[in-house]
Design an enzyme around this catalytic site. Structure first.
Site, PDB file in Angstrom:
ATOM      1  N   GLU A  41      45.106  40.659  45.657  1.00  0.00           N
ATOM      2  CA  GLU A  41      44.355  39.406  45.640  1.00  0.00           C
ATOM      3  C   GLU A  41      45.253  38.338  45.028  1.00  0.00           C
ATOM      4  OE1 GLU A  41      40.559  39.363  43.748  1.00  0.00           O
ATOM      5  OE2 GLU A  41      39.736  40.936  45.012  1.00  0.00           O
ATOM      6  N   ASP A  52      36.137  31.971  36.732  1.00  0.00           N
ATOM      7  CA  ASP A  52      37.302  32.401  35.963  1.00  0.00           C
ATOM      8  C   ASP A  52      37.113  32.202  34.464  1.00  0.00           C
ATOM      9  OD1 ASP A  52      38.557  32.982  38.338  1.00  0.00           O
ATOM     10  OD2 ASP A  52      39.547  31.038  38.478  1.00  0.00           O
ATOM     11  N   TYR A 166      33.122  43.406  47.545  1.00  0.00           N
ATOM     12  CA  TYR A 166      33.495  43.201  46.147  1.00  0.00           C
ATOM     13  C   TYR A 166      32.224  43.183  45.297  1.00  0.00           C
ATOM     14  CZ  TYR A 166      36.183  41.074  42.252  1.00  0.00           C
ATOM     15  OH  TYR A 166      36.795  40.809  41.055  1.00  0.00           O
TER      16      TYR A 166
END
Length: 263
Positions: A41, A52, A166
């Protein structure tokens, strides 16, 4: 399109394009493949990330100082191929850079540069149909995310998943966590019931003990913050010719130690 199937659970590392320098990113990618990575990734630095945590935010800031962009990140992919990287490469980007570039240009550049898949964490499933359609038309896997809060949507998300699915292990932003939620196993079992593609787990996976706990419950683990923190610690050495080789060796060994239980 399924990206990859292996007998053992997949190791899917995440790094930020341009951190600590674009040229070093290429060498880090090769080091990760040598450490056993099955898919990479490649994160595109963004100034206002939703998912994040602090470690990846600092990496993005370092990359942005080198004027890294979505287009430049994709252009790193063929450079990685020249260096010897063979594993599939996923571009991890927020939707705003895609919108600014233009979806048509984005997919044209992705195809031109040999990108294997895309992951857009702030694009909700209900708003992603047009992107998923373009992905299918260009042969680029659109990686879907499913979270513990997606209870009523798991079946719908899983039924449209491409490449791999995911699974977000826990709520909140990315980062290093000492423990994983007790209900994670139950969540993974439910996702696997509906998924037609491999199921990988990410967010907070940062130790070999956690990898060992998960290896029999999923088809792959995504490790990001722990690797990005190691890059941060080695940043100066990675950018100096006299210390780069030793730093890359240390990084490769660290990556191998994290995923040793997968072997």
């Amino acid at each position: 399109m399924q990206l990859l199937t292996t007998a053992k659970p997949m190791f899917i590392p995440f790094i930020v394009a341009g951190d600590p320098h674009p040229d070093v990113t290429i060498e880090l990618a090769l080091a990760l493949e040598e450490a056993g990575a099955d898919i990479l990734e490649l994160g595109v630095p963004y100034s206002d990330p939703l998912a994040d945590g602090p470690i990846i935010q600092r990496a993005a800031a370092r990359a942005l100082r080198h004027r890294m962009t979505l287009q430049k990140a994709m252009e790193l992919v063929p450079e990685m191929r020249k260096k010897g990287v063979k594993i599939p490469i996923i571009i991890f980007t927020y939707y705003n850079p895609v919108l600014q570039l233009g979806e048509e240009s984005f997919f044209a550049l992705a195809r031109k540069n040999g990108v294997d898949g895309i992951l857009i964490p702030d694009l909700p499933f209900e708003e992603s149909e047009h992107i998923r359609k373009r992905s299918a038309e260009t042969g680029i896997s659109f990686i879907s995310l499913v979270a513990p809060t997606s209870k009523r949507r798991i079946k719908a998300i899983a039924s449209h998943a491409q490449g791999f699915l995911y699974c977000v292990s826990s709520l909140g932003v990315t980062g290093i966590r000492d423990t994983l939620p007790d209900e994670l196993g139950e969540f993974l079992e439910e996702v696997k019931r509906y998924s037609r593609v491999p199921v990988a787990v990410g967010f907070g996976i940062s130790s070999s003990e956690q990898v060992n706990m998960l290896k029999d419950r999923c088809n792959g683990v995504v490790i990001g913050s722990a690797l990005v923190r190691k890059i941060e610690q080695l940043a100066d050495k990675l950018q100096q010719e006299e210390t780069k080789t030793d730093a890359l060796n240390e990084f490769r060994s660290y990556a191998q130690s994290l995923v040793a239980p997968l072997e």
